[in-house]
Design a protein around this motif. Sequence first.
Motif, short mmCIF file in Angstrom:
data_model
loop_
_atom_site.label_atom_id
_atom_site.label_comp_id
_atom_site.label_asym_id
_atom_site.label_seq_id
_atom_site.Cartn_x
_atom_site.Cartn_y
_atom_site.Cartn_z
N TYR A 44 1.70 2.44 -2.15
CA TYR A 44 0.95 3.41 -1.35
C TYR A 44 0.09 2.71 -0.29
N ILE A 45 -0.59 1.65 -0.67
CA ILE A 45 -1.45 0.93 0.28
C ILE A 45 -0.63 0.35 1.42
N LEU A 46 0.49 -0.30 1.08
CA LEU A 46 1.34 -0.89 2.12
C LEU A 46 1.98 0.18 3.00
N ALA A 47 2.34 1.31 2.40
CA ALA A 47 2.93 2.39 3.20
C ALA A 47 1.93 2.97 4.19
N ILE A 48 0.68 3.10 3.76
CA ILE A 48 -0.38 3.57 4.65
C ILE A 48 -0.56 2.59 5.81
#
Length: 271
Positions: A44-48
């Motif tokens: 999720y963090i990398l996708a954001i």
Amino acid sequence: MVWLPPFLIPMSEVAPVTVGAADVPDALFAAVAGPTALGWLVTYILAIRQASRDRYVGIPAYLVAVNIAWEFSLTFLLEQTPTQRQINFLWLVFNVVLLRQALRYGPRDYPGLSTRVFRWTLAGVLVWASVVVMVGANEFRDLDGMYTGMIIQVPLSASFIFLLKRRGSSAGQSMYIAVAKTVGSLFAGLTAFVVYPSHHLLQVLVPTYVVLDLAYVVLLHRAMRREGRPPWAFRSPAAVTEAPAGSSTTGSGTGPAPRAGVGPRSDDATA
């Protein structure tokens, strides 16, 4: 008189779904559940981060809605185990950011829909998925969201492949997202195997989405190499793609249009 030959496989005497969780040592549970929570959190963090750089969603927009429906419903609405509720809440926080990005950048992947129609359909998916998750979890007495979570994983994993094909480039995606997602999903499957060894549906669903995840890793790596984008360069220039034919970003409220740069090549469709 029955004219058909005898069946080959008899039905289980006891429905597997009624068999409770196994008595798993805390250390073993932490060893498989921990990487699950961490893997998806990193995803999720990398996708954001990638969506902020590329102005294309890092996770397929409609599946973001499904994820939020699962996490919200099984955190605040339906009874769940305390441990799972806490994990769900942590994921939900980041998925709210992903939903905001989906509302802003998601229309670029659906040039045939107006921004308004896209957002209404996204809201419709979110509401419908919430109802299905609650009814399904209650039907299975799924106290840790295992059945509903594994069922959702299959279309989620497939959607990344479809996104890569439809977009025609690696914009919004990265190898680190792909690997983190695969790790999180794999350990989620291992958790299912350890906690519910007699639940055979899970034993079919998990290999299915793991194969899809691995296929996505390979396809994304090939696409990035064709684009000349270093697959493992964490600080490489933001990937960009040409807007799909017929799309319009002017006045759509979806942010600035992508720069011309790493666009789809003629062989991207066969990635």
